[in-house]
Every structure is written in structure tokens, then in C-alpha cells.
Design an enzyme around this catalytic site. Structure first.
Site, mmCIF file in Angstrom:
data_model
loop_
_atom_site.group_PDB
_atom_site.id
_atom_site.type_symbol
_atom_site.label_atom_id
_atom_site.label_comp_id
_atom_site.label_asym_id
_atom_site.label_seq_id
_atom_site.Cartn_x
_atom_site.Cartn_y
_atom_site.Cartn_z
ATOM 1 N N SER A 96 0.897 -1.081 0.002
ATOM 2 C CA SER A 96 -0.098 -0.122 0.226
ATOM 3 C C SER A 96 0.867 1.263 -0.093
ATOM 4 O O SER A 96 2.040 1.237 0.259
ATOM 5 C CB SER A 96 -0.881 -0.001 1.208
ATOM 6 O OG SER A 96 -1.866 1.097 1.176
ATOM 7 N N ARG A 131 -0.444 -4.480 -6.781
ATOM 8 C CA ARG A 131 -1.519 -4.911 -6.030
ATOM 9 C C ARG A 131 -2.670 -4.165 -6.556
ATOM 10 O O ARG A 131 -2.909 -2.940 -6.860
ATOM 11 C CB ARG A 131 -1.515 -4.489 -4.785
ATOM 12 C CG ARG A 131 -2.389 -5.186 -3.759
ATOM 13 C CD ARG A 131 -2.434 -6.667 -3.803
ATOM 14 N NE ARG A 131 -3.207 -7.521 -2.976
ATOM 15 C CZ ARG A 131 -4.369 -7.973 -3.076
ATOM 16 N NH1 ARG A 131 -4.811 -7.789 -4.484
ATOM 17 N NH2 ARG A 131 -4.973 -8.663 -2.271
ATOM 18 N N THR A 189 -6.744 1.986 4.635
ATOM 19 C CA THR A 189 -6.351 1.365 6.117
ATOM 20 C C THR A 189 -7.092 1.446 7.131
ATOM 21 O O THR A 189 -7.665 0.838 8.196
ATOM 22 C CB THR A 189 -4.814 1.657 6.324
ATOM 23 O OG1 THR A 189 -4.115 1.285 5.132
ATOM 24 C CG2 THR A 189 -4.555 1.025 7.541
ATOM 25 N N CYS A 245 -0.385 -7.033 -17.514
ATOM 26 C CA CYS A 245 0.105 -7.919 -16.375
ATOM 27 C C CYS A 245 1.644 -6.950 -15.837
ATOM 28 O O CYS A 245 2.391 -6.942 -16.987
ATOM 29 C CB CYS A 245 0.458 -9.082 -16.608
ATOM 30 S SG CYS A 245 1.443 -10.137 -15.365
ATOM 31 N N CYS A 300 4.373 -14.413 -11.300
ATOM 32 C CA CYS A 300 2.988 -13.743 -10.396
ATOM 33 C C CYS A 300 3.545 -13.162 -9.216
ATOM 34 O O CYS A 300 3.954 -13.712 -8.255
ATOM 35 C CB CYS A 300 2.028 -14.745 -10.412
ATOM 36 S SG CYS A 300 0.580 -14.035 -10.022
ATOM 37 N N CYS A 327 -1.186 -9.830 -8.121
ATOM 38 C CA CYS A 327 -1.929 -8.490 -8.177
ATOM 39 C C CYS A 327 -3.433 -8.593 -8.723
ATOM 40 O O CYS A 327 -4.153 -7.713 -8.396
ATOM 41 C CB CYS A 327 -1.350 -7.468 -8.961
ATOM 42 S SG CYS A 327 -1.247 -7.633 -10.898
ATOM 43 N N CYS A 331 -5.121 -9.605 -13.934
ATOM 44 C CA CYS A 331 -5.758 -10.444 -15.311
ATOM 45 C C CYS A 331 -6.956 -11.067 -14.732
ATOM 46 O O CYS A 331 -7.651 -11.134 -15.955
ATOM 47 C CB CYS A 331 -4.632 -11.464 -15.435
ATOM 48 S SG CYS A 331 -4.372 -12.664 -13.793
#
Length: 539
Positions: A56, A301, A337, A484, A508, A511, A514
Site C-alpha cells: 500500500s 496490487r 487502512t 500484467c 506472478c 496483483c 488479469c
């Protein structure tokens, strides 16, 4: 005649199982134990260590954390820098214009943290209260009773080969049964996605929408850093029709956290979110800060952005949704958050008062301050679909009126927003040569420290790969090879079989882009073996 062999599994039983050791899941567990130490609480986390999959910004509002742990400042998280100065800039290719800071981005009284480090800091405080936390436990599916109610989760099997056979170290996943299951998976949780469909939790609500956030942590000469300085930008490298913006946070000890957010509702099939981030880093207002420095960690993310109108029903028989799994991020503030912690605490208070019955949780959440905050800003993000300038004017209106417009703008799913190649002319974004690291996406994956055993079933399930080399190539030019951020998808040419989709699953970074943006909805992200994936450091 073949028979299916029933695998014998160990069973663990708790009052509550929480899926995900992010801020909402840990806040929930801590608060529930504070209220009733006799309730047994288990938190499972798919990452190898707590915080390893957490990414984050992050500037946080401290009110909910103050309520959860009143003395937290006596022993703060490893990265915790008081916010000092806010700046907001509009970028062109080579210039920048300073704008007034929007009220929602005024960070006076907030702190800059590493959310991954903060979760690692929260976990032992939960354990001290008696919460059992198990990293490396990836929940592969939910368990249900004969009525369909959720009664727990099943951990994924370990030691399964790519072809589905059992390797010598095969261990069947255990079943964790509980009176109530709390889904705190973060944005686009794969169990939550299934349960939303199964229980039709999205009926009567807009589809959820997302952005992708790509972040790096840099170490630079200490004299360049002004601890507590917070900079946000919009404009270039995005075009007027693409929602995008950056953050740059000055930490301590010569560290800078920076990243770029691209809305996954973009139209252009040729848009490259990772490349947009790299172009922004090379802007004349950013590059001098980073030159001569080095990347410490990097990752990406999905960010949940649908807001008020896209919040699904957050309860079902035997389970509830909290935090980003529910969709509580405040987009104009670029903060989730405080909402995650707030919802986790509220859920704990609800379950403690109802003998662990989920009934009434959705109504309680919708009547809370968390939902009131989302309602006030509900029309800001959707208006940017009409362009950046319209979005900014509308944001000013909605801010002045505090969201009291008598209308609510609607959301559409991201997967259907992309235009076909023949029907869309990609704009000239004036992207140029760049010199800062990393050189490409594969080099970026190195800084995510992602690890997967290559001899395990591919966790990116493409339902019909023939579409990839036929319709998708013709209509969209295989956008998975561009959206991606880790170079997972490639279209390769082989002499004997022709063109085919190659999935580099080991790259990978989880995130989920896709799973969200694929225009045919044929890519399903499922959890790999527990402990697989990125190992973020201070993100």
C-alpha cells in the site's frame, strides 16, 4: 471401474477463522479478543510471513488505530513518519504546475507507514491476546454444510505436481472449521469472488471496480529526503481518458516510497500500467530524486475503487466480509487502512454481541461511519470516465456539497470497458526513453522477491486458450501481455503448434489484474501453494 479416493484430512476447530492477516483481519482478531478472551480465533495467511503480500502507499488516518490500541505510539511500527507537507501537481510531459491540495488529501495529523511492516507489527500483538496466526496457510476453498452455509475453509494441498500427481512430500490441506468465517482477503479475494457469485451478494449493487497500484521503495542519498513530505500528481503519463495518478512519500533514513495508480476501467487496449509508472519516474520533477539511488523492494496490487454503490451484501450464512474484501477504500483520499481497521473492529463488536451470528452485519456496516464516509465521495471516481477535466470539476462540486448531490453515478465492470483495436485509436502519450531501473518487467519481478515452486499446478486458470490466439489477438491484440506488471503472459510462436499462450506463473506477484481486466472473463486467479508469491520488504 475407477473410484474417487477420499483424502483423509486433519481438522482444526475454532470459534472464528479469519482469512487474511492484513489490517482488517488483524484488527478484527485483536478487537474480538479484547471483548471476549474466551472466543478462539484463528487467522490464516497465504504469504510465507505476515506482511509479505501486503502493499500500500501508505498514509493512514490514525483514529481507528488509536481506538484499537490506545498506546500504540509507545511502540510504533518500524516505519512511522508523521505527515508534514502536502503537495499536489498537474504534470505535462516536461513540466509541472502546482495545484491547491484537495481537502481529502490534507494529511495533517496522519502518518506515513509501510503497511507490510505494520501488519508484521500488529500480528504479535494479536498473538499476545491468544489469537493463533498461521502464515503459509492458503485457503483454497470454503467448506459448507448441507444447507449451503459456510462452516470454515480448506487449506490447499502441498506437494502437488504440475500434472496433478502427488510428489514425495505431498501433504493434504487441513480443514479449519468455525462457527463463523471472516473474509479479510483484501481486494479481489478469490474465495470472496466465488462466494459473491454463490450467494448473489452483488444483486442490487453496482459491479465492483478496481485500479492497479504499482509501487517501489527506493534508497537515495539522505540529503534529498524531507521526512513527512507527501506529493501526489495527476496528468501525464496518463491521457485525458485514462484515470491515473502518482504518490511519492518521503520516509526517514534516505527512503522514498513511490508508486503509480492506473484505473482498470481504461479504454485503450494498448495501455501499459507498468510502463506508465516507469515513464512517470523519469519525469523531470521526479528523476533527480532517484538518480544514483537503488530499489529496495517493488510490487503491484489491485486496489478496490467501486466505493459506496459497489459494496456487495457483506453477510451470508456462516460468513462476513470486511475491509477491502468488502470494498471500503476511500478513492479521493487514496486511503483504505483506516476503513479496514474500522470495519474489523466493528465486525468484532457485532459478532461478540450476537453469539458469533453474522445476521445483521450488513445493516450494521451500512449504518456506520465507514459507509457514511464512502457515501459522501461516491460520485467522484465514476465521473472521471468522462475525462480528467470533467472529473476534477465534479470532484470540486462533490467536495463543496459534501456528496449531497441528488444522484448517484453508476459503475460498470472493468472487463467490458476496453475498446477493440479496430474501434479505438491510441493517443500519443509522449512516452520516451527512460534510464532509471528497472529496465523491464522481469527485472521488476526480481525486486518483488516472488517465489513459486515451478512444479505445481498453474494458479492462473485460462478457461479457453484458443480465444487467446484467435479472437483476442484480432480484437484486442492480447492485452494480457501488456496489463500484467510481471510479464506472466506471453504469446509465443512454435514451429510445430503455431501461436500459443505461455503462462509464466512463477513471475506472478498476485496483483489480480488479469482476473479483473481480461475482456473475455476467462482468466481465473486461484491461490497457489501456501507461502508462494512475493516477499515484499517494507511495502
Amino acid at each position: 471401474m475407477s473410484q474417487t479416493i477420499e483424502i483423509e484430512r486433519d481438522v482444526m476447530e475454532y470459534d472464528v477463522v479469519t482469512v487474511g492477516a492484513g489490517p482488517s483481519g488483524l484488527a478484527f482478531a485483536i478487537r474480538l479478543k479484547q471483548l471476549n478472551p474466551e472466543i478462539s480465533v484463528c487467522v490464516i495467511e497465504k504469504a510465507s510471513t505476515i506482511g509479505a503480500h501486503i502493499l500500500s502507499g501508505a498514509v493512514i488516518e490514525t483514529g481507528p488505530l488509536d481506538a484499537l490500541l490506545p498506546n500504540w505510539r509507545d511502540n510504533p511500527p518500524p516505519v512511522c513518519v508523521p505527515a508534514k507537507d502536502d503537495e499536489f501537481w498537474l504534470l505535462s510531459k516536461s513540466g509541472a504546475r502546482k495545484l491547491p491540495v484537495p481537502p481529502g488529501m490534507n494529511n495533517h495529523g496522519n502518518v506515513i507507514v509501510s503497511l507490510s511492516a505494520m501488519c508484521a507489527w500488529l500480528a504479535p500483538q494479536a498473538e499476545a491476546l491468544g489469537v493463533e496466526i498461521y502464515p503459509g496457510f492458503a485457503a483454497a476453498e470454503t467448506l459448507h454444510d448441507e444447507t449451503g452455509a459456510v462452516i470454515g475453509v480448506r487449506i490447499g494441498d502441498m506437494g502437488v505436481a504440475k500434472d496433478g500427481s502427488h510428489k514425495p512430500g505431498y501433504t493434504p490441506g487441513i480443514d479449519i472449521r468455525a462457527k463463523v468465517t471472516v473474509l479479510a482477503e483484501g481486494a479481489r479475494g478469490h474465495l470472496t469472488t466465488r462466494l459473491v457469485k454463490q450467494f448473489k451478494l452483488d444483486e442490487g449493487h453496482d459491479p465492483q471496480t478496481y485500479s492497479i497500484g504499482i509501487k517501489e521503495l527506493w534508497q537515495v542519498p539522505e540529503e534529498r529526503v524531507s521526512p513527512g513530505k507527501i506529493v501526489h500528481t495527476l496528468g501525464w503519463p496518463a491521457d485525458n481518458a485514462t484515470y491515473g495518478g502518482s504518490f511519492l512519500y518521503h520516509l526517514d533514513k534516505g527512503r522514498i516510497a513511490l508508486g503509480y495508480v492506473s484505473g482498470l476501467d481504461y479504454k485503450d487496449p494498448n495501455y501499459k500500467p507498468w510502463e506508465a509508472f516507469q515513464q512517470w519516474k523519469n519525469h523531470p520533477s521526479v528523476k533527480p530524486l532517484l538518480e544514483g539511488g537503488s530499489i529496495v523492494s517493488a510490487g503491484a496490487r489491485a486496489i478496490v475503487t467501486g466505493g459506496y454503490q459497489s459494496l456487495p451484501t457483506c453477510e451470508m450464512p456462516g460468513a462476513i466480509l470486511i475491509g477491502d474484501t468488502a470494498g471500503l477504500l476511500n478513492v479521493p483520499k487514496i486511503k483504505g487502512t483506516h476503513q479496514a481497521i474500522r470495519s474489523g473492529m466493528l465486525a468484532a463488536e457485532h459478532l461478540a454481541s450476537t453469539q458469533l451470528l453474522p445476521n445483521g452485519w450488513d445493516a450494521k456496516l451500512r449504518a456506520s461511519d465507514a459507509m457514511a464516509e464512502l457515501r459522501e465521495v461516491r460520485n467522484i471516481k465514476p465521473a472521471f470516465k468522462r475525462g480528467m477535466w470533467f472529473g476534477l470539476l465534479n470532484a470540486a462540486w462533490e467536495t463543496v456539497t459534501r456528496g449531497k448531490s441528488p444522484w448517484t453515478l453508476r459503475n460498470k465492470p472493468d472487463w467490458c470497458q476496453m475498446e477493440k483495436l479496430a474501434e479505438y485509436e491510441s493517443p500519443d502519450r509522449h512516452w520516451g526513453e527512460r534510464t532509471l531501473a528497472p529496465r523491464d518487467r522481469l527485472a521488476g519481478v526480481y525486486f518483488a522477491a516472488t517465489e513459486h515452486d515451478e512444479d505445481q499446478p498453474v494458479h492462473l486458470k485460462v478457461l479457453d486458450t484458443s480465444i487467446c490466439v484467435s479472437r483476442c489477438t484480432e480484437e484486442y491484440g492480447n492485452p494480457c501481455t501488456r496489463f500484467c506488471p510481471a510479464g506472466v503472459y506471453e504469446i509465443v510462436e512454435e514451429a510445430d503448434v503455431g501461436r500459443r499462450l505461455q503462462i509464466n506463473a512463477a513471475n506472478c506477484v498476485h496483483c489480480k489484474t488479469c482476473d479483473i481486466k481480461d475482456p473475455y472473463e476467462i482468466i481465473n486467479w486461484v491461490t497457489p501453494e501456501g507461502g508462494s508469491g512475493p516477499n515484499y520488504q517494507m511495502l
